[in-house]
Enzyme design. Structure first.
Site, PDB file in Angstrom:
ATOM      1  N   ASN A 105      38.433  42.586  44.969  1.00 48.32           N
ATOM      2  CA  ASN A 105      39.427  41.928  45.806  1.00 48.32           C
ATOM      3  C   ASN A 105      38.968  40.553  46.290  1.00 48.32           C
ATOM      4  O   ASN A 105      39.748  39.607  46.292  1.00 48.32           O
ATOM      5  CB  ASN A 105      39.820  42.829  46.966  1.00 48.32           C
ATOM      6  N   ALA A 161      37.429  40.118  52.787  1.00 48.47           N
ATOM      7  CA  ALA A 161      36.158  40.074  53.515  1.00 48.47           C
ATOM      8  C   ALA A 161      35.428  38.739  53.369  1.00 48.47           C
ATOM      9  O   ALA A 161      34.236  38.665  53.616  1.00 48.47           O
ATOM     10  CB  ALA A 161      35.266  41.218  53.030  1.00 48.47           C
ATOM     11  N   HIS A 208      29.062  37.860  51.963  1.00 48.33           N
ATOM     12  CA  HIS A 208      29.763  37.091  50.930  1.00 48.33           C
ATOM     13  C   HIS A 208      29.609  35.614  51.300  1.00 48.33           C
ATOM     14  O   HIS A 208      29.938  35.223  52.426  1.00 48.33           O
ATOM     15  CB  HIS A 208      31.257  37.418  50.908  1.00 48.33           C
TER      16      HIS A 208
HETATM   17  N1  LIG Z   1      42.263  42.855  49.659  1.00 44.38           N
HETATM   18  C1  LIG Z   1      41.419  43.476  50.432  1.00 44.38           C
HETATM   19  O1  LIG Z   1      40.811  42.886  51.307  1.00 44.38           O
HETATM   20  C2  LIG Z   1      41.155  44.948  50.233  1.00 44.38           C
HETATM   21  C3  LIG Z   1      40.187  45.614  50.990  1.00 44.38           C
HETATM   22  C4  LIG Z   1      40.008  46.985  50.797  1.00 44.38           C
HETATM   23  C5  LIG Z   1      40.784  47.653  49.865  1.00 44.38           C
HETATM   24  N2  LIG Z   1      41.696  46.959  49.138  1.00 44.38           N
HETATM   25  C6  LIG Z   1      42.541  47.612  48.132  1.00 44.38           C
HETATM   26  O2  LIG Z   1      43.602  48.286  48.799  1.00 44.38           O
HETATM   27  C7  LIG Z   1      43.987  49.440  48.064  1.00 44.38           C
HETATM   28  C8  LIG Z   1      43.955  50.658  48.983  1.00 44.38           C
HETATM   29  O3  LIG Z   1      42.623  50.894  49.416  1.00 44.38           O
HETATM   30  P1  LIG Z   1      42.272  52.180  50.308  1.00 44.38           P
HETATM   31  O4  LIG Z   1      40.814  52.130  50.553  1.00 44.38           O
HETATM   32  O5  LIG Z   1      43.201  52.278  51.473  1.00 44.38           O
HETATM   33  O6  LIG Z   1      42.617  53.361  49.269  1.00 44.38           O
HETATM   34  P2  LIG Z   1      42.998  54.888  49.629  1.00 44.38           P
HETATM   35  O7  LIG Z   1      42.772  55.652  48.367  1.00 44.38           O
HETATM   36  O8  LIG Z   1      42.304  55.330  50.866  1.00 44.38           O
HETATM   37  O9  LIG Z   1      44.570  54.845  49.939  1.00 44.38           O
HETATM   38  C9  LIG Z   1      45.552  54.526  48.985  1.00 44.38           C
HETATM   39  C10 LIG Z   1      46.839  55.251  49.373  1.00 44.38           C
HETATM   40  O10 LIG Z   1      47.904  54.746  48.564  1.00 44.38           O
HETATM   41  C11 LIG Z   1      48.713  55.844  48.149  1.00 44.38           C
HETATM   42  N3  LIG Z   1      49.431  55.471  46.919  1.00 44.38           N
HETATM   43  C12 LIG Z   1      48.951  55.379  45.650  1.00 44.38           C
HETATM   44  N4  LIG Z   1      49.921  54.982  44.797  1.00 44.38           N
HETATM   45  C13 LIG Z   1      51.046  54.810  45.544  1.00 44.38           C
HETATM   46  C14 LIG Z   1      52.373  54.387  45.242  1.00 44.38           C
HETATM   47  N5  LIG Z   1      52.763  54.075  44.001  1.00 44.38           N
HETATM   48  N6  LIG Z   1      53.268  54.324  46.256  1.00 44.38           N
HETATM   49  C15 LIG Z   1      52.906  54.642  47.526  1.00 44.38           C
HETATM   50  N7  LIG Z   1      51.669  55.040  47.869  1.00 44.38           N
HETATM   51  C16 LIG Z   1      50.744  55.122  46.898  1.00 44.38           C
HETATM   52  C17 LIG Z   1      47.740  56.995  47.975  1.00 44.38           C
HETATM   53  O11 LIG Z   1      48.389  58.248  48.028  1.00 44.38           O
HETATM   54  C18 LIG Z   1      46.777  56.767  49.152  1.00 44.38           C
HETATM   55  O12 LIG Z   1      47.202  57.417  50.330  1.00 44.38           O
HETATM   56  C19 LIG Z   1      43.011  49.521  46.873  1.00 44.38           C
HETATM   57  O13 LIG Z   1      43.604  48.950  45.728  1.00 44.38           O
HETATM   58  C20 LIG Z   1      41.835  48.678  47.327  1.00 44.38           C
HETATM   59  O14 LIG Z   1      41.123  48.080  46.243  1.00 44.38           O
HETATM   60  C21 LIG Z   1      41.913  45.639  49.313  1.00 44.38           C
END
Ligand SMILES: NC(=O)c1ccc[n+]([C@@H]2O[C@H](COP(=O)([O-])OP(=O)(O)OC[C@H]3O[C@@H](n4cnc5c(N)ncnc54)[C@H](O)[C@@H]3O)[C@@H](O)[C@H]2O)c1
Length: 255
Positions: free
Chosen positions: A176, A119, A206
């Protein structure tokens, strides 16, 4: 180009929809919660795999959108097969031994770890500036007080000021952006983070401020929430898609 998506939650779902519309990319989805993978597979008409190993066979790129623990678990398996990995749970790289281990493995296997900017904006200019050395890099994250669960705040209030290393531990929701900025610039110890609850704001912002031999830069992004997941910024899923598109496309524009 076959893209395996690992994690079909809020962020993964948005990425899946974008990748299916991307010229030159074909999508395969996987989630430990198989029902979630099936839901996204139905919406996008992508094939679903029950195990990571099944998905890795024939994958050209893996996109992790699961969790920090999942990234730590899958990164050695993906990189070990020489497959490039887009990592969304960027905060995991705050763990220095993990970052060292996966960096070495990627080098050994002649593959890459790709980190989207999330973001925030300005990482292209920051990375260019870093070539001549950066003196300071600061991230100011400001949100309406309600975004921090605070009420009755009438003046801007600084909730944290200090190194990114500590910020990612204290404010996991901002992990992140702080981690991506640290990786692109001067690292987790030297990158400064200021977190502010500001009642004058309607949106999360940000701002990156950097100084160095190149001069000075300020880049401020006012984020709208993601339509799929109001807890996350829309730009975060778009940044992931732009990175995947850059990987898939034969022409790369920008630093
Ligand atoms: N870099 C970025 O810009 C950014 C932005 C938002 C979120 N994120 C990160 O992305 C990740 C996901 O966020 P979200 O909001 O979609 O979370 P979420 O909880 O909605 O979805 C995560 C999914 O991953 C699955 N999962 C967990 N462990 C797993 C594994 N070992 N193998 C396969 N699937 C698995 C879960 O069952 C779930 O469906 C988080 O770590 C979050 O911090 C990063």
């Amino acid at each position: 180009m076959r893209v395996l998506l690992v994690g079909c939650g809020a962020l993964g779902g948005a990425i899946a929809h974008g990748v299916t519309k991307m010229h030159g990319a074909s999508l395969v989805v996987h989630d430990v919660d198989h029902a979630k993978a099936v839901k996204v597979a139905r919406e996008t008409l992508a094939p679903v795999v029950k195990t990571l190993e099944e998905g890795l066979a024939g994958a050209d790129l893996v996109v992790e959108a699961a969790s920090q623990a999942a990234l730590k678990e899958i990164a050695p398996k993906v990189l070990g097969k020489g497959i490039p990995l887009v990592a969304l749970s960027v905060g995991a790289f705050g763990d220095a031994p993990f970052l060292d281990a996966v960096t070495r493995l990627a080098q050994e296997k002649k593959t890459r770890i790709l980190v989207p900017s999330g973001a925030i904006g300005g990482l292209d200019a920051l990375r260019a500036a870093a070539e001549a050395g950066l003196d300071e890099v600061t991230l100011v994250t400001a949100k309406p007080p309600e975004g921090f669960g605070l009420h009755g705040v009438h003046e801007p209030r600084v909730l944290y000021e200090g190194p990114a290393r500590e910020a990612v531990a204290k404010f996991p929701k901002n992990v992140n952006v702080a981690a991506a900025l640290s990786l692109a610039g001067i690292g987790f110890e030297r990158t400064q983070v200021r977190i502010v609850a500001d009642p004058a704001l309607k949106a999360n912002t940000h701002t990156i401020v950097a100084k160095g031999a190149f001069g000075e830069m300020t880049c401020r992004v006012e984020n709208r929430p993601s339509p799929e997941n109001p807890a996350s910024s829309h730009l975060a899923s778009l940044a992931a898609l732009a990175l995947i598109r850059r990987f898939v496309s034969p022409v790369q524009v920008g630093t």
